[in-house]
Design an enzyme around this catalytic site. Structure first.
Site, short mmCIF file in Angstrom:
data_model
loop_
_atom_site.label_atom_id
_atom_site.label_comp_id
_atom_site.label_asym_id
_atom_site.label_seq_id
_atom_site.Cartn_x
_atom_site.Cartn_y
_atom_site.Cartn_z
N ALA B 21 0.85 -1.20 0.00
CA ALA B 21 0.00 0.00 0.00
C ALA B 21 0.88 1.24 0.00
O ALA B 21 2.10 1.17 0.21
CB ALA B 21 -0.90 -0.02 1.23
N CYS B 22 0.25 2.39 -0.22
CA CYS B 22 0.93 3.69 -0.15
C CYS B 22 1.61 3.83 1.21
O CYS B 22 0.99 3.48 2.22
CB CYS B 22 -0.10 4.80 -0.33
N PRO B 23 2.83 4.30 1.32
CA PRO B 23 3.67 4.87 0.28
C PRO B 23 4.66 3.90 -0.35
O PRO B 23 5.63 4.32 -0.96
CB PRO B 23 4.44 5.95 1.06
N ASP B 48 -2.44 0.17 -5.84
CA ASP B 48 -2.90 1.21 -4.93
C ASP B 48 -3.36 2.42 -5.76
O ASP B 48 -2.55 3.03 -6.45
CB ASP B 48 -1.74 1.59 -3.99
#
Lengths: 136, 83
Positions: B21-23, B48
């Site tokens: 997932a982010c980041p 994402d």
């Protein structure tokens, strides 16, 4: 950018790590000053153990929070700090008083990510010179 | 670039960040770009949706050329040319 990291709450450490890593991806120079509760989180015998870090807000949701992070394959908070140091000029300093509160007298009492122990004068100077300030 | 042109690109590096997932994808892109030379092409694979906006903005800010994004089933291919 200067981050005053007061909190030792695991969700806020994670949020701080995400912001820090994002700033590092942007090649920003960042100084992190670890204050009071934050200093405990950076102790060698605490940092890597989520069981030793609580969640300040909604403590009853801590397990759900950690389970979600794992499911989303989000790295643990320490790894965000490690990655940020790898990518950019990121320094992490522990406030001397904060360290002493939790028994951390020497830089060697803290995880290797910590660059040094400093006094409040250095924190204030960094805040004066920095264009972005975050208090977490 | 249009979708056909993007599909025909031969990239020098492909970064598969679909699992994170982010980041995570942005950090993976940042690490990978250091291994490339000016003018080389990179694609970042991400599931994402925030990355679809994040990487083009980051690339533009850092002086890389964002070439476009292909939407696949459940993930994106984001293309850029290194400055």
């Amino acid at each position: 950018m200067t981050i005053a990291l007061f909190s030792g709450s695991i969700d806020k450490l994670t949020g701080a790590g995400v912001l820090l890593a994002g700033a590092a991806a942007d090649d920003m120079d960042v100084e992190v000053y670890v204050l009071i509760q934050g200093a405990r989180a950076f102790l060698k015998d605490v940092a890597g153990d989520p069981a030793k870090l609580e969640m300040a807000e909604n403590p009853h949701l801590k397990e759900e929070f950690l389970a979600s992070l794992e499911k989303l394959k989000v790295m643990p908070w320490i790894e965000f700090f490690e990655t940020a140091k790898e990518l950019a000029n990121v320094k992490i300093y522990v406030c001397g008083l904060a360290g002493k509160i939790w028994g951390g007298e020497e830089v060697s009492d803290f995880i290797d990510l910590v660059d040094d122990i400093v006094g409040i004068g250095e924190v204030i100077t960094s805040l004066e010179e920095s264009d972005i300030h975050l208090f977490i | 670039m249009d979708q056909e042109e993007l599909k025909n690109l031969k990239v020098d590096k492909s970064v598969d960040a679909r699992a994170v997932a982010c980041p995570g994808p942005l950090l993976a892109a940042k690490k990978a770009v250091r291994e490339l030379e000016s003018g080389q092409l990179m694609e970042v694979l991400s599931a994402d949706s925030a990355t679809k906006r994040d990487i083009p903005k980051w690339a533009q800010k850092k002086g890389h050329e964002y070439l476009g994004t292909i939407e696949e089933s459940g993930f994106f291919r984001i293309y850029m040319k290194v400055k």
